[in-house]
Design a protein around this motif. Structure first.
Motif, PDB file in Angstrom:
ATOM      1  N   ALA A 293       5.439   6.612  10.718  1.00  0.00           N
ATOM      2  CA  ALA A 293       5.935   6.093   9.442  1.00  0.00           C
ATOM      3  C   ALA A 293       4.804   5.454   8.648  1.00  0.00           C
ATOM      4  CB  ALA A 293       7.046   5.073   9.675  1.00  0.00           C
ATOM      5  N   ASP A 294       3.831   4.886   9.351  1.00  0.00           N
ATOM      6  CA  ASP A 294       2.706   4.211   8.703  1.00  0.00           C
ATOM      7  C   ASP A 294       1.405   4.729   9.300  1.00  0.00           C
ATOM      8  OD1 ASP A 294       4.385   2.394   7.220  1.00  0.00           O
ATOM      9  OD2 ASP A 294       4.630   1.232   9.067  1.00  0.00           O
ATOM     10  N   LEU A 295       0.363   4.706   8.483  1.00  0.00           N
ATOM     11  CA  LEU A 295      -0.991   5.010   8.938  1.00  0.00           C
ATOM     12  C   LEU A 295      -1.854   3.788   8.676  1.00  0.00           C
ATOM     13  CD1 LEU A 295      -1.537   8.586   7.411  1.00  0.00           C
ATOM     14  CD2 LEU A 295      -0.919   8.013   9.758  1.00  0.00           C
ATOM     15  N   THR A 296      -2.896   3.624   9.463  1.00  0.00           N
ATOM     16  CA  THR A 296      -3.851   2.546   9.236  1.00  0.00           C
ATOM     17  C   THR A 296      -5.116   3.147   8.649  1.00  0.00           C
ATOM     18  OG1 THR A 296      -2.954   1.271  11.061  1.00  0.00           O
ATOM     19  CG2 THR A 296      -5.155   0.672  10.294  1.00  0.00           C
TER      20      THR A 296
ATOM     21  N   THR B  18      -2.379  -1.013   5.987  1.00  0.00           N
ATOM     22  CA  THR B  18      -1.266  -0.179   6.400  1.00  0.00           C
ATOM     23  C   THR B  18      -0.813   0.672   5.227  1.00  0.00           C
ATOM     24  OG1 THR B  18      -0.553  -1.803   8.011  1.00  0.00           O
ATOM     25  CG2 THR B  18       1.093  -0.201   7.294  1.00  0.00           C
ATOM     26  N   LEU B  19      -0.778   1.974   5.445  1.00  0.00           N
ATOM     27  CA  LEU B  19      -0.298   2.912   4.437  1.00  0.00           C
ATOM     28  C   LEU B  19       1.093   3.366   4.846  1.00  0.00           C
ATOM     29  CD1 LEU B  19      -3.486   5.171   4.065  1.00  0.00           C
ATOM     30  CD2 LEU B  19      -2.918   3.074   2.827  1.00  0.00           C
ATOM     31  N   SER B  20       2.086   3.045   4.040  1.00  0.00           N
ATOM     32  CA  SER B  20       3.465   3.430   4.330  1.00  0.00           C
ATOM     33  C   SER B  20       3.768   4.785   3.711  1.00  0.00           C
ATOM     34  CB  SER B  20       4.434   2.391   3.771  1.00  0.00           C
ATOM     35  OG  SER B  20       4.203   1.143   4.391  1.00  0.00           O
TER      36      SER B  20
ATOM     37  N   GLU C  85       0.825  -1.207   0.000  1.00  0.00           N
ATOM     38  CA  GLU C  85       0.000   0.000   0.000  1.00  0.00           C
ATOM     39  C   GLU C  85       0.857   1.253   0.000  1.00  0.00           C
ATOM     40  OE1 GLU C  85      -3.202   0.963  -0.154  1.00  0.00           O
ATOM     41  OE2 GLU C  85      -3.599  -1.066  -0.761  1.00  0.00           O
ATOM     42  N   GLY C  86       2.132   1.120   0.207  1.00  0.00           N
ATOM     43  CA  GLY C  86       2.980   2.290   0.342  1.00  0.00           C
ATOM     44  C   GLY C  86       3.514   2.788  -0.984  1.00  0.00           C
ATOM     45  N   ASP C  87       4.793   2.892  -1.040  1.00  0.00           N
ATOM     46  CA  ASP C  87       5.493   3.522  -2.142  1.00  0.00           C
ATOM     47  C   ASP C  87       5.207   2.846  -3.471  1.00  0.00           C
ATOM     48  OD1 ASP C  87       7.209   5.000  -3.635  1.00  0.00           O
ATOM     49  OD2 ASP C  87       9.019   4.345  -2.607  1.00  0.00           O
ATOM     50  N   THR C  88       4.733   3.619  -4.407  1.00  0.00           N
ATOM     51  CA  THR C  88       4.581   3.143  -5.786  1.00  0.00           C
ATOM     52  C   THR C  88       5.381   4.062  -6.692  1.00  0.00           C
ATOM     53  OG1 THR C  88       2.595   4.471  -6.111  1.00  0.00           O
ATOM     54  CG2 THR C  88       2.282   2.194  -5.372  1.00  0.00           C
ATOM     55  N   GLY C  89       6.422   4.643  -6.163  1.00  0.00           N
ATOM     56  CA  GLY C  89       7.236   5.609  -6.875  1.00  0.00           C
ATOM     57  C   GLY C  89       7.010   6.986  -6.291  1.00  0.00           C
TER      58      GLY C  89
ATOM     59  N   SER D  76      -4.803   9.185  13.740  1.00  0.00           N
ATOM     60  CA  SER D  76      -3.355   9.062  13.980  1.00  0.00           C
ATOM     61  C   SER D  76      -2.652  10.405  13.892  1.00  0.00           C
ATOM     62  CB  SER D  76      -2.729   8.097  12.970  1.00  0.00           C
ATOM     63  OG  SER D  76      -3.224   6.793  13.155  1.00  0.00           O
ATOM     64  N   ILE D  77      -3.021  11.207  12.912  1.00  0.00           N
ATOM     65  CA  ILE D  77      -2.400  12.524  12.768  1.00  0.00           C
ATOM     66  C   ILE D  77      -2.811  13.417  13.938  1.00  0.00           C
ATOM     67  CG2 ILE D  77      -2.227  14.595  11.323  1.00  0.00           C
ATOM     68  CD1 ILE D  77      -0.739  12.048  10.245  1.00  0.00           C
TER      69      ILE D  77
END
Length: 179
Positions: A72-75, A80-82, A42-46, A163-164
């Protein structure tokens, strides 16, 4: 093709056709499900390209403290979003998470929507001004020394905002609202 007394194809041919149909259907189902359930990060795709927006306080100590205290991550909806890398030139005091990016920008100008009659929402002790747009919501942090915008896809749920908010409480002191 040899015919039986009633004009139907031979039984062996019917059995082979049925077996092939079942195998074909099973293969389609297997590869279809495998493709839809494969775990993609779910995180980095570029690097994520972002346009710059006026952020006169992006270089402030408060933005540095907040950005340094972000997770570093959010749910989001159980996923999980990196953190995502930002494309250069990356805007200062900006962080993004996930494929359908959740983007935080610190040090912005006061949002024009912030008026004495604006409908604010308090989340985990932090006052936010929600502004809806096509497919996203931007939540402006309005009760701290710097204005922060958190842009969230409508599909993200409330996890990133919570989270934020926790990171804001841990890193920035509350301030009176400035209209």
């Amino acid at each position: 093709m040899a015919e039986t007394d009633n004009g139907a194809p031979p039984r062996v041919l019917l059995v082979v056709a049925a077996v092939l149909a079942v195998l074909f259907a099973g293969g389609v189902a297997y590869f279809g499900l495998k493709g839809s359930t494969s775990a993609e990060p779910e995180g980095d795709t570029g690097p994520l390209p972002l346009v710059s927006v006026p952020a006169p306080q992006a270089g402030s100590a408060d933005c540095a403290k907040l950005v340094g205290g972000l997770p570093a991550d959010l749910t989001s909806n159980g996923k999980t979003l990196s953190r995502r890398e930002l494309a250069e030139p990356a805007p200062a005091a900006t962080v993004a998470w996930g494929r359908e990016a959740v983007v935080l920008r610190c040090g912005l100008e006061k949002p024009s929507e912030l008026t004495q009659t604006a409908q604010l929402r308090t989340i985990n002790g932090v006052q936010w001004l929600p502004v809806e747009a096509d497919g996203v919501s931007t939540w402006y942090l309005v009760d701290r020394s710097v204005y922060v915008a958190l842009t969230i896809p409508q599909s993200a749920g409330t996890g990133p905002l919570q989270s934020i908010s926790d990171a804001v409480v841990a890193n920035l002191q509350p301030q009176p609202l400035r209209f």
